[in-house]
Design a protein around this motif. Structure first.
Motif, PDB file in Angstrom:
ATOM      1  N   LEU A 187       0.860  -1.194   0.000  1.00 36.81           N
ATOM      2  CA  LEU A 187       0.000   0.000   0.000  1.00 36.81           C
ATOM      3  C   LEU A 187       0.890   1.236   0.000  1.00 36.81           C
ATOM      4  CD1 LEU A 187      -2.634  -1.088   2.658  1.00 36.81           C
ATOM      5  CD2 LEU A 187      -2.969  -0.961   0.192  1.00 36.81           C
ATOM      6  N   LYS A 188       1.430   1.552  -1.113  1.00 38.57           N
ATOM      7  CA  LYS A 188       2.354   2.684  -1.239  1.00 38.57           C
ATOM      8  C   LYS A 188       1.689   3.967  -0.732  1.00 38.57           C
ATOM      9  CE  LYS A 188       5.504   0.537  -3.917  1.00 38.57           C
ATOM     10  NZ  LYS A 188       6.251  -0.358  -3.122  1.00 38.57           N
ATOM     11  N   GLY A 189       2.425   4.726   0.042  1.00 34.65           N
ATOM     12  CA  GLY A 189       1.936   6.005   0.523  1.00 34.65           C
ATOM     13  C   GLY A 189       1.103   5.936   1.793  1.00 34.65           C
ATOM     14  N   LYS A 190       0.845   4.746   2.315  1.00 34.77           N
ATOM     15  CA  LYS A 190       0.071   4.610   3.552  1.00 34.77           C
ATOM     16  C   LYS A 190       1.017   4.428   4.731  1.00 34.77           C
ATOM     17  CE  LYS A 190      -3.934   4.203   1.426  1.00 34.77           C
ATOM     18  NZ  LYS A 190      -4.507   5.410   0.984  1.00 34.77           N
ATOM     19  N   THR A 191       0.749   5.128   5.802  1.00 32.68           N
ATOM     20  CA  THR A 191       1.552   4.979   7.013  1.00 32.68           C
ATOM     21  C   THR A 191       1.068   3.772   7.803  1.00 32.68           C
ATOM     22  OG1 THR A 191       0.086   6.361   8.333  1.00 32.68           O
ATOM     23  CG2 THR A 191       1.897   7.479   7.165  1.00 32.68           C
ATOM     24  N   GLY A 192       1.928   3.294   8.677  1.00 24.29           N
ATOM     25  CA  GLY A 192       1.550   2.166   9.523  1.00 24.29           C
ATOM     26  C   GLY A 192       0.355   2.484  10.397  1.00 24.29           C
ATOM     27  N   GLU A 193       0.271   3.728  10.866  1.00 21.12           N
ATOM     28  CA  GLU A 193      -0.853   4.128  11.713  1.00 21.12           C
ATOM     29  C   GLU A 193      -2.171   4.071  10.946  1.00 21.12           C
ATOM     30  OE1 GLU A 193       1.917   6.199  11.413  1.00 21.12           O
ATOM     31  OE2 GLU A 193       2.870   5.496  13.249  1.00 21.12           O
ATOM     32  N   LYS A 194      -2.142   4.518   9.696  1.00 17.19           N
ATOM     33  CA  LYS A 194      -3.362   4.515   8.880  1.00 17.19           C
ATOM     34  C   LYS A 194      -3.785   3.081   8.563  1.00 17.19           C
ATOM     35  CE  LYS A 194      -6.556   6.697   6.653  1.00 17.19           C
ATOM     36  NZ  LYS A 194      -7.628   7.329   7.390  1.00 17.19           N
ATOM     37  N   VAL A 195      -2.804   2.220   8.273  1.00 15.04           N
ATOM     38  CA  VAL A 195      -3.113   0.816   7.997  1.00 15.04           C
ATOM     39  C   VAL A 195      -3.728   0.171   9.235  1.00 15.04           C
ATOM     40  CG1 VAL A 195      -2.122  -1.442   7.440  1.00 15.04           C
ATOM     41  CG2 VAL A 195      -1.350   0.586   6.203  1.00 15.04           C
ATOM     42  N   LEU A 196      -3.143   0.417  10.399  1.00 15.74           N
ATOM     43  CA  LEU A 196      -3.677  -0.153  11.639  1.00 15.74           C
ATOM     44  C   LEU A 196      -5.068   0.381  11.955  1.00 15.74           C
ATOM     45  CD1 LEU A 196      -0.590  -0.312  13.981  1.00 15.74           C
ATOM     46  CD2 LEU A 196      -1.938  -2.219  13.119  1.00 15.74           C
ATOM     47  N   GLU A 197      -5.301   1.646  11.685  1.00 18.90           N
ATOM     48  CA  GLU A 197      -6.621   2.238  11.919  1.00 18.90           C
ATOM     49  C   GLU A 197      -7.683   1.513  11.073  1.00 18.90           C
ATOM     50  OE1 GLU A 197      -8.751   6.383  10.677  1.00 18.90           O
ATOM     51  OE2 GLU A 197      -6.728   6.537  11.517  1.00 18.90           O
ATOM     52  N   ASP A 214       6.130  -6.667  15.421  1.00 20.42           N
ATOM     53  CA  ASP A 214       5.251  -6.188  14.357  1.00 20.42           C
ATOM     54  C   ASP A 214       3.807  -6.565  14.688  1.00 20.42           C
ATOM     55  OD1 ASP A 214       4.639  -4.963  11.960  1.00 20.42           O
ATOM     56  OD2 ASP A 214       5.872  -6.280  10.731  1.00 20.42           O
ATOM     57  N   PHE A 215       2.897  -6.203  13.796  1.00 17.28           N
ATOM     58  CA  PHE A 215       1.502  -6.626  13.860  1.00 17.28           C
ATOM     59  C   PHE A 215       1.271  -7.621  12.738  1.00 17.28           C
ATOM     60  CE2 PHE A 215       1.378  -2.547  15.938  1.00 17.28           C
ATOM     61  CZ  PHE A 215       0.458  -2.729  16.956  1.00 17.28           C
ATOM     62  N   TYR A 216       0.299  -8.526  12.924  1.00 16.59           N
ATOM     63  CA  TYR A 216      -0.059  -9.432  11.839  1.00 16.59           C
ATOM     64  C   TYR A 216      -1.549  -9.338  11.565  1.00 16.59           C
ATOM     65  CZ  TYR A 216      -1.924 -12.818  15.227  1.00 16.59           C
ATOM     66  OH  TYR A 216      -2.659 -13.432  16.212  1.00 16.59           O
ATOM     67  N   PHE A 217      -1.918  -9.713  10.345  1.00 15.09           N
ATOM     68  CA  PHE A 217      -3.312  -9.676   9.902  1.00 15.09           C
ATOM     69  C   PHE A 217      -3.686 -11.024   9.300  1.00 15.09           C
ATOM     70  CE2 PHE A 217      -1.412  -5.454   8.933  1.00 15.09           C
ATOM     71  CZ  PHE A 217      -2.018  -4.743   9.945  1.00 15.09           C
ATOM     72  N   GLU A 218      -4.875 -11.498   9.641  1.00 13.43           N
ATOM     73  CA  GLU A 218      -5.425 -12.716   9.053  1.00 13.43           C
ATOM     74  C   GLU A 218      -6.837 -12.424   8.584  1.00 13.43           C
ATOM     75  OE1 GLU A 218      -4.157 -16.762  10.891  1.00 13.43           O
ATOM     76  OE2 GLU A 218      -4.623 -15.398  12.541  1.00 13.43           O
ATOM     77  N   VAL A 219      -7.169 -12.933   7.416  1.00 17.74           N
ATOM     78  CA  VAL A 219      -8.515 -12.772   6.882  1.00 17.74           C
ATOM     79  C   VAL A 219      -9.428 -13.760   7.595  1.00 17.74           C
ATOM     80  CG1 VAL A 219      -9.950 -12.953   4.812  1.00 17.74           C
ATOM     81  CG2 VAL A 219      -7.630 -12.061   4.638  1.00 17.74           C
ATOM     82  N   VAL A 220     -10.593 -13.297   8.024  1.00 22.58           N
ATOM     83  CA  VAL A 220     -11.594 -14.168   8.642  1.00 22.58           C
ATOM     84  C   VAL A 220     -12.536 -14.618   7.535  1.00 22.58           C
ATOM     85  CG1 VAL A 220     -13.445 -14.312  10.337  1.00 22.58           C
ATOM     86  CG2 VAL A 220     -11.407 -12.941  10.830  1.00 22.58           C
ATOM     87  N   GLU A 221     -12.610 -15.921   7.353  1.00 24.04           N
ATOM     88  CA  GLU A 221     -13.463 -16.475   6.294  1.00 24.04           C
ATOM     89  C   GLU A 221     -14.931 -16.316   6.672  1.00 24.04           C
ATOM     90  OE1 GLU A 221     -12.272 -17.382   3.415  1.00 24.04           O
ATOM     91  OE2 GLU A 221     -10.236 -17.059   4.140  1.00 24.04           O
TER      92      GLU A 221
END
Length: 95
Positions: free
Chosen positions: A38-48, A67-74
């Protein structure tokens, strides 16, 4: 769901699919990987945006050591964890 949230969900899903195809496990995505896509996005914005998706039940957000991790919930996982109806609660209380 906003455009930024949709974009985040698509990136996390794509990274998961790539990990599965390359037989890399665990299949979750790290914040730094997502931020790179996600070019141009800050970590804070992604986390928000990730927290909003977590509240809606579409994404799981967690911490690693660095770090933080993300998983998609089916979708079937969302349905299984759906809150009980008031009728079911009443029946349980009567028993």
């Amino acid at each position: 769901m906003t455009q930024e949230e949709t974009q985040l969900l698509e990136v996390v899903t794509a990274l998961r699919d790539e990990n599965i195809q390359n037989r890399r496990f665990p299949t979750f995505s790290l914040l730094r990987e997502v931020r790179d896509r996600l070019k141009g996005k800050t970590g804070e914005k992604v986390l928000e945006n990730a927290r909003k998706l977590e509240e809606s039940g579409r994404l799981k957000v967690g911490r690693t050591i660095n770090d933080f991790y993300f998983e998609v919930v089916e979708p079937e996982e969302i349905l299984q964890e759906a809150p009980e109806t008031s009728e079911e609660i009443t029946n349980q209380q009567q028993e």
